[in-house]
Design an enzyme around this catalytic site. Structure first.
Site, PDB file in Angstrom:
ATOM      1  N   GLU A 157       0.850  -1.198   0.000  1.00 19.07           N
ATOM      2  CA  GLU A 157       0.000   0.000   0.000  1.00 19.07           C
ATOM      3  C   GLU A 157       0.879   1.238   0.000  1.00 19.07           C
ATOM      4  O   GLU A 157       1.948   1.254   0.584  1.00 19.07           O
ATOM      5  CB  GLU A 157      -0.956  -0.031   1.201  1.00 19.07           C
ATOM      6  CG  GLU A 157      -0.305  -0.117   2.567  1.00 19.07           C
ATOM      7  CD  GLU A 157      -0.016   1.233   3.174  1.00 19.07           C
ATOM      8  OE1 GLU A 157      -0.486   2.218   2.597  1.00 19.07           O
ATOM      9  OE2 GLU A 157       0.687   1.288   4.181  1.00 19.07           O
ATOM     10  N   PHE A 158       0.386   2.269  -0.684  1.00 21.70           N
ATOM     11  CA  PHE A 158       1.117   3.549  -0.733  1.00 21.70           C
ATOM     12  C   PHE A 158       0.211   4.671  -0.227  1.00 21.70           C
ATOM     13  O   PHE A 158       0.279   5.799  -0.703  1.00 21.70           O
ATOM     14  CB  PHE A 158       1.581   3.833  -2.170  1.00 21.70           C
ATOM     15  CG  PHE A 158       2.518   2.785  -2.721  1.00 21.70           C
ATOM     16  CD1 PHE A 158       3.841   2.723  -2.294  1.00 21.70           C
ATOM     17  CD2 PHE A 158       2.073   1.851  -3.646  1.00 21.70           C
ATOM     18  CE1 PHE A 158       4.703   1.744  -2.791  1.00 21.70           C
ATOM     19  CE2 PHE A 158       2.932   0.869  -4.145  1.00 21.70           C
ATOM     20  CZ  PHE A 158       4.245   0.819  -3.716  1.00 21.70           C
ATOM     21  N   LYS A 206       8.171  -1.137  -2.055  1.00 19.38           N
ATOM     22  CA  LYS A 206       7.563  -0.405  -0.942  1.00 19.38           C
ATOM     23  C   LYS A 206       8.641   0.219  -0.038  1.00 19.38           C
ATOM     24  O   LYS A 206       8.604   1.396   0.289  1.00 19.38           O
ATOM     25  CB  LYS A 206       6.675  -1.362  -0.144  1.00 19.38           C
ATOM     26  CG  LYS A 206       6.208  -0.835   1.177  1.00 19.38           C
ATOM     27  CD  LYS A 206       5.264   0.333   1.006  1.00 19.38           C
ATOM     28  CE  LYS A 206       5.055   1.045   2.306  1.00 19.38           C
ATOM     29  NZ  LYS A 206       3.744   1.527   2.518  1.00 19.38           N
ATOM     30  N   ALA A 214      11.118  21.532   4.450  1.00 19.42           N
ATOM     31  CA  ALA A 214      11.949  21.385   5.647  1.00 19.42           C
ATOM     32  C   ALA A 214      11.073  21.585   6.879  1.00 19.42           C
ATOM     33  O   ALA A 214      10.049  22.259   6.825  1.00 19.42           O
ATOM     34  CB  ALA A 214      13.066  22.418   5.618  1.00 19.42           C
ATOM     35  N   GLY A 215      11.456  20.977   7.973  1.00 22.05           N
ATOM     36  CA  GLY A 215      10.650  21.112   9.182  1.00 22.05           C
ATOM     37  C   GLY A 215      11.312  20.458  10.373  1.00 22.05           C
ATOM     38  O   GLY A 215      12.543  20.314  10.417  1.00 22.05           O
ATOM     39  N   CYS A 231       5.089   4.880   9.540  1.00 24.25           N
ATOM     40  CA  CYS A 231       5.701   4.227   8.380  1.00 24.25           C
ATOM     41  C   CYS A 231       7.159   4.599   8.154  1.00 24.25           C
ATOM     42  O   CYS A 231       8.030   3.729   8.168  1.00 24.25           O
ATOM     43  CB  CYS A 231       4.901   4.550   7.140  1.00 24.25           C
ATOM     44  SG  CYS A 231       3.191   4.061   7.319  1.00 24.25           S
ATOM     45  N   LYS A 281       9.782   3.496  10.857  1.00 18.49           N
ATOM     46  CA  LYS A 281       9.845   2.028  10.943  1.00 18.49           C
ATOM     47  C   LYS A 281      10.443   1.431   9.671  1.00 18.49           C
ATOM     48  O   LYS A 281      11.310   0.557   9.725  1.00 18.49           O
ATOM     49  CB  LYS A 281       8.417   1.495  11.168  1.00 18.49           C
ATOM     50  CG  LYS A 281       8.271   0.001  11.109  1.00 18.49           C
ATOM     51  CD  LYS A 281       6.893  -0.445  11.572  1.00 18.49           C
ATOM     52  CE  LYS A 281       5.778  -0.219  10.581  1.00 18.49           C
ATOM     53  NZ  LYS A 281       5.752  -0.984   9.360  1.00 18.49           N
ATOM     54  N   LYS A 303       1.373  14.670  11.592  1.00 14.94           N
ATOM     55  CA  LYS A 303       1.082  15.549  10.454  1.00 14.94           C
ATOM     56  C   LYS A 303      -0.384  15.940  10.549  1.00 14.94           C
ATOM     57  O   LYS A 303      -1.142  15.304  11.303  1.00 14.94           O
ATOM     58  CB  LYS A 303       1.398  14.861   9.128  1.00 14.94           C
ATOM     59  CG  LYS A 303       0.501  13.676   8.814  1.00 14.94           C
ATOM     60  CD  LYS A 303       0.744  13.183   7.412  1.00 14.94           C
ATOM     61  CE  LYS A 303      -0.290  12.156   7.009  1.00 14.94           C
ATOM     62  NZ  LYS A 303      -0.111  11.655   5.675  1.00 14.94           N
ATOM     63  N   ARG A 349       2.072   8.363  16.513  1.00 12.94           N
ATOM     64  CA  ARG A 349       3.230   7.471  16.462  1.00 12.94           C
ATOM     65  C   ARG A 349       4.455   8.181  15.877  1.00 12.94           C
ATOM     66  O   ARG A 349       4.385   8.767  14.813  1.00 12.94           O
ATOM     67  CB  ARG A 349       2.888   6.212  15.649  1.00 12.94           C
ATOM     68  CG  ARG A 349       2.025   5.252  16.440  1.00 12.94           C
ATOM     69  CD  ARG A 349       1.612   4.069  15.629  1.00 12.94           C
ATOM     70  NE  ARG A 349       0.588   4.422  14.649  1.00 12.94           N
ATOM     71  CZ  ARG A 349       0.033   3.555  13.814  1.00 12.94           C
ATOM     72  NH1 ARG A 349       0.416   2.299  13.830  1.00 12.94           N
ATOM     73  NH2 ARG A 349      -0.878   3.947  12.964  1.00 12.94           N
TER      74      ARG A 349
END
Ligand code: UGA
Length: 432
Positions: A150-151, A203, A251-252, A259, A262, A319, A326
């Site tokens: 999955e994307f 992936k 940038a941040g 995801c 990990k 986000k 997580r």
């Protein structure tokens, strides 16, 4: 033609996959071990926060069911997506116990032939071959196996599923891959057919490359701060080169989520297990860890010692658009600030409940104004529209101090300075 689809694991990936396939006309049975979750789904209530999911579940409620009973799900389906947690073990391999349970059940019910298992969960390269061998060992040679990574991005997962950039299908037998490809054909996206290990690798390589892009631009931002350049304009200039592209160059305060952290570590580990030292990924991870902490240095430059300073964090989720905490940068940042004896308050429009279980010692607010009133410094951690759209001149007025760290470069530095802030972005120089 409508198919009978099963989905094992009604988490974020499984539920979105199931609801989207049901919306395409297929009959979908979800199976989960969590009774509360099954009950919620049966009642049309999504157990996760994902834009548009409730509506989609409502629209296709006649074709979407949930059950606790694996046998029942197997009987109701032919193509079975696996979307369970496959957490990494200490060796970096995937814990496949939940997948093995499915194989045991298939053996017990004496699966007669036409099931095809489709791995959606991100699993280390080589997992498919292991599962194939286990199927064969159990006399289930006739059961098919495909890898179909999955994307999906959290927050826009439904749009990502229904309008994918590409669909990747790895198979051991072309007929199994054909059956899975037929499900996706109506979406009109390119379908790439590969071997199972190649699909698994696509992936990891995709996520690792995107994470590398982020760490790269974050390092460019840090250099920009030293030389007086503006990283947002640098990224714009770079992104206009079609070979580079404009995406994932913001940038941040670092990447988080379930995801990227990990998967980058898993790929590094996987390479290590095969005797290859993936040096670049080691740096990608390290840069990201340091990036989360750099805010502390920025605050100290303005406030000196942070002891008893009131620091307000705006945004906690990893986000916008999700309550997922997580690996959120806010967690590391809050812990670092508390370790500096600062007093930390936080606001998030959605993730407060999830955050309460993750971060201790922080004072949580449901209202951004209560959070920023009296603060010495405000840090914009997650670029929620509710936060970016605040009346910033008013924020400046209700604060005790004037420091604003814009951890996502979401605000206009000139406006912030005009509002009276001592503004710090990431990789940009505020006008004085
Ligand atoms: C990511 C991938 O984008 C999906 O393609 C993939 O399917 C998914 O992981 C997965 O493996 O399941 P997701 O974790 O939902 O999706 O989130 P992203 O939107 O990719 O953002 C990841 C993190 O990177 C966030 O913390 C975000 O703030 C950060 N980011 C993103 C940046 O710091 N800069 C950018 O330019 C882009």
């Amino acid at each position: 033609m409508p198919e009978r689809i099963g989905v094992i694991g009604a988490g974020y990936v499984g539920l979105v996959t199931g609801a989207c396939l049901a919306s395409m006309g297929h009959q979908v049975t979800l199976r989960d071990i969590d009774e509360a979750k099954v009950r919620m789904i049966e009642g049309g209530d999504p157990p996760i926060h994902e834009d548009g999911l409730r509506q989609l579940m409502h629209e296709c409620r006649d074709r979407l069911r949930a059950t606790l009973d694996l046998g029942e799900m197997l009987e109701a389906s032919q193509i079975v997506f696996i979307a369970v947690d496959t957490p990494p073990t200490h060796s970096g391999d995937a814990d496949l116990s939940r997948v093995m349970t499915v194989l045991d059940e298939l053996e017990q019910i004496g699966a007669t032939g036409d099931h095809v298992l489709v791995m959606k969960s991100t699993v280390p390269v080589g997992t498919g071959e292991r599962v194939r061998a286990e199927l064969d060992k159990r006399g289930l040679e006739h059961v098919g196996y495909c890898s179909n990574p999955e994307f999906l991005k959290e927050g826009v997962a439904i749009a990502d599923f229904l309008s994918p950039d590409r669909v990747v299908i790895g198979d051991f037998r072309a007929a199994d891959g054909d059956a899975v490809a037929a499900l996706y054909e109506p979406l009109g996206a390119p379908i790439l057919r590969t071997s199972v290990p190649t699909a698994e690798m696509i992936k990891y390589a995709s996520n690792a490359f995107l994470a590398t892009k982020i760490s790269f631009i974050n390092e460019i931002a840090n250099v920009c701060e030293e030389v007086g350049a503006d990283v947002t304009e640098v990224a714009e200039g770079m992104g206009l080169d079609a070979r580079i592209g404009p995406k994932f160059l913001s940038a941040g305060v670092g990447f988080g989520g379930s995801c990227f952290p990990k998967d980058v570590s898993a790929l590094k580990q996987l390479a290590g297990n095969s005797g290859y030292h993936f040096q670049l990924l080691t740096s990608v991870i390290e840069v990201n860890e340091l990036q989360k902490r750099r805010v502390v240095g920025k605050l100290k430059r303005h406030l000196g010692d942070l002891e008893n300073k009131e620091i307000a964090l705006l945004g906690l989720a990893f986000k916008p658009g999700t309550d997922d905490m997580r690996e959120a940068s806010s967690v590391v940042l809050a812990a670092r600030l508390l370790a500096e004896a600062a007093s930390v308050r936080a606001y998030d429009p959605v993730a407060i409940d999830a955050a309460r279980h993750t971060v201790r010692g922080v004072e949580f607010y449901d209202d951004p104004w209560a959070c920023v009133t009296g603060a010495d410094a405000v840090v914009l951690v997650t670029e929620w529209p509710e936060i970016v759209g605040l009346d910033w001149p008013k924020v400046a007025q209700v604060m005790r101090g004037d420091v604003l760290v814009d951890g996502r470069n979401a605000l206009d530095p000139a406006d912030a300075v005009a509002a009276g802030f001592a503004y710090e972005g990431i990789g940009r120089v505020a006008p004085s």
